[in-house]
Design a protein around this motif. Structure first.
Motif, PDB file in Angstrom:
ATOM      1  N   SER A  32       0.662  -1.215  -0.107  1.00 43.26           N
ATOM      2  CA  SER A  32       0.027  -0.067   0.044  1.00 43.26           C
ATOM      3  C   SER A  32       0.639   1.157   0.169  1.00 43.26           C
ATOM      4  O   SER A  32       2.126   1.230  -0.259  1.00 43.26           O
ATOM      5  CB  SER A  32      -0.942  -0.124   1.131  1.00 43.26           C
ATOM      6  N   THR A 404     -10.070  -3.463  -6.897  1.00 39.16           N
ATOM      7  CA  THR A 404      -9.268  -2.594  -5.741  1.00 39.16           C
ATOM      8  C   THR A 404     -10.526  -2.027  -4.789  1.00 39.16           C
ATOM      9  O   THR A 404     -11.630  -2.043  -5.308  1.00 39.16           O
ATOM     10  CB  THR A 404      -8.678  -1.454  -6.244  1.00 39.16           C
ATOM     11  N   GLN A 405     -10.226  -2.065  -3.503  1.00 41.04           N
ATOM     12  CA  GLN A 405     -11.240  -1.593  -2.552  1.00 41.04           C
ATOM     13  C   GLN A 405     -11.084  -0.093  -2.386  1.00 41.04           C
ATOM     14  O   GLN A 405     -11.856   0.682  -1.721  1.00 41.04           O
ATOM     15  CB  GLN A 405     -10.992  -1.873  -1.002  1.00 41.04           C
ATOM     16  N   LYS A 406     -10.014   0.858  -3.051  1.00 41.04           N
ATOM     17  CA  LYS A 406     -10.024   2.236  -3.082  1.00 41.04           C
ATOM     18  C   LYS A 406     -11.179   2.880  -3.636  1.00 41.04           C
ATOM     19  O   LYS A 406     -11.392   2.720  -4.780  1.00 41.04           O
ATOM     20  CB  LYS A 406      -8.838   2.590  -3.657  1.00 41.04           C
ATOM     21  N   LYS A 418      -6.131   0.901   1.216  1.00 44.05           N
ATOM     22  CA  LYS A 418      -6.770   0.094   0.010  1.00 44.05           C
ATOM     23  C   LYS A 418      -6.249  -1.113  -0.300  1.00 44.05           C
ATOM     24  O   LYS A 418      -5.154  -1.517   0.394  1.00 44.05           O
ATOM     25  CB  LYS A 418      -6.650   0.909  -1.425  1.00 44.05           C
TER      26      LYS A 418
END
Length: 505
Positions: A32, A404-406, A418
């Motif tokens: 990250s 992606t979780q961002k 993220k």
């Protein structure tokens, strides 16, 4: 007037200041981005100051050095480190991308004017969740020697043993080591008595929050249990074979199997035909009566049809490709231009993205854009065309595709965590995962289209080469963190050929 300006400049340069560090300790996961905040108080203009970031007290071996309004990066951090603050307002914060396990340590923020300097320290911890513990045991007299091993942790984890009642078991035999990537490997062992507990567990964790656990239940009498199970398995298998053979024998005798039944019907038809030949009819039979009896010669034709039926039954059906089950979860995606990096161009229909100014020496190898759609539950499948061979004779030099979780909202804090899971390709390096171990994936097929199956319920992400009818499996990420995911696309920076999300029927 010149004298007044010089005096004012000297006064500003000679002003005293202190450094403000909001967080003395920062913890971020492997891979990250970390933000090490550092600012001047009062908020002086730091553009004419020297700013030096160095690690573990090594002043000369700097991470980043800002001097004479120029920034110099250490070769080990090139392309990953930058000053992100507004120097005019005294913000000299450091940004470090793509964290590795070697990035952990104490960082010093050093700022110097003409006649004054200050420094402050920040500790950076890079977290890596290691492998699930592997438990094994050996006989040691009345007790058993149980060993627990796990690899790939950062920072140093703790090991906890517990019995079936949940009580912590004392132990002091724990050893730690590091691998080539400075990740921690741990091995622990203890003596265990079968009479103390039905089973024991070994938990490896970071601050008792992020953890992996395994259990083991040694058999009370290994060898007697082994032979007992072997005898039972052999007995069950023998009985199954005998019963199956008996059933088949009964079915064959009764003609209930299709091929045996067909042969019997054919034989019966032939016998029926022979018993009804015209020459066996009475001599006084009239012509009309003879015509009425003609249908009885039909079993000859029936015998031929029956034979054809037997042939069709004996022929094996042609194999057919089974359609992958995940294809029923197809979704249509649209790219969000507001999340695209400056060097990228998103098409008007929001389906493709390309690099406007290809440059193999760019600091960022995979600038990206994410989808408007988000997924937090259920299963979802989509496909990405990474090489349009109809308009491009050569394959793409680089690309990266995944989830992606961002969030794509600009309101997200820069230092927020993220989660990115993706497959990346670079000419010369091949296909690999974006995880810290950069696992290479060998494939003997040229890929034009990549399929992605996101299963939020089982927390997995799978990649397939969809150019093959069988959807050749490439890789699966298991146990991905729960949360909301967005499709992630990067065309790379080595060519201007776009990658496209295909419309799903």
């Amino acid at each position: 007037m010149l004298f007044i300006c010089l005096a004012s400049l000297l006064a500003c340069s000679a002003a005293e200041f202190t450094l403000v560090i909001p967080d003395a300790s920062v913890s971020e996961p492997l891979g990250s981005t970390a933000i090490l905040h550092c600012g001047l108080s009062p908020s002086l203009n730091a553009r004419t100051f020297d700013v030096r970031w160095y690690k573990n007290g090594d002043y000369d071996n700097f991470v980043l050095f800002y001097n004479d309004q120029k920034t110099i990066e250490n070769d080990k951090y090139r392309g990953r480190v930058s000053l992100i603050g507004e120097l005019d307002n005294g913000n000299v914060s450091l940004k470090l991308d793509n964290l590795t396990s070697l990035d952990g340590g104490e960082y010093t923020c050093y700022v110097k004017s003409i006649s004054w300097y200050e420094k402050a320290n920040i500790n950076l911890t890079v977290k890596a969740l290691g492998s699930t513990p592997v438990l094994s045991y050996q006989e040691s007299g009345e007790k058993m020697n149980v060993t627990c091993t796990s690899r790939g942790w950062s920072p140093k984890p703790t090991v906890t043993w517990r019995d079936s009642a949940g009580q912590e078991l004392p132990h002091s035999n724990t050893y730690y080591g590091t691998d080539s990537e400075d990740l921690v490997n741990v091995s622990s062992w203890m003596l265990y008595s079968r009479s103390d507990s039905e089973w024991i567990s070994c938990t490896v964790s970071l601050n008792h929050q992020e953890m992996k656990e395994s259990r083991i239940e040694p058999r009370k009498d290994f060898w007697s249990g082994f032979w007992k199970e072997a005898f039972i398995s052999t007995l069950v298998l023998s009985l199954t074979v005998l019963i199956t053979f008996a059933i088949l024998l009964i079915l064959i005798r009764k003609g209930l199997l299709p091929h045996c039944s067909s042969h019997k019907n054919a034989k019966a038809a032939v016998n029926s035909h022979e018993s009804l030949q015209p020459e066996t009819l009475p001599l006084n039979t009239t012509e009309n009566n003879h015509e009425s009896l003609q249908p009885k010669t039909v079993p000859l034709e029936a015998t031929e049809n029956t034979k054809r039926g037997i042939s069709s039954l004996a022929a094996a059906p042609e194999p057919t490709e089974e359609r992958p089950v995940w294809l029923k979860y197809k979704v249509s995606l649209t790219l969000d231009p507001s999340t695209a990096a400056k060097c990228l161009k998103v098409s008007r229909d929001g389906k493709s993205v390309s690099c406007e100014k290809p440059n193999s020496k760019s600091d960022c190898k995979f600038p990206h854009v994410v989808s408007k759609e988000e997924f937090g539950s259920g299963q979802h499948y989509w496909e990405v065309m990474i090489w349009d061979k109809t308009i491009k004779t050569q394959p793409k030099s680089s690309w990266c595709v995944g989830v992606t979780q961002k969030p794509h909202s600009e309101t997200q804090k820069p230092h927020s965590e993220k989660v990115l899971r993706a497959l990346c390709y670079e000419e010369g390096s091949g296909l690999y995962t974006n995880t810290h171990d950069f696992s290479k994936i060998s494939t003997k097929y040229n890929m034009y289209t990549l399929g992605l199956h996101l299963n939020c319920d089982s927390r997995s992400l799978s990649f397939y080469n969809t150019d093959k009818p069988s959807h050749n499996h490439l890789h699966t990420f298991n146990f991905i963190p729960q949360g909301t995911y967005y499709a992630f696309l990067s065309p790379g920076v080595k060519d201007d050929h776009p990658i496209r999300i295909l419309n799903q029927d």
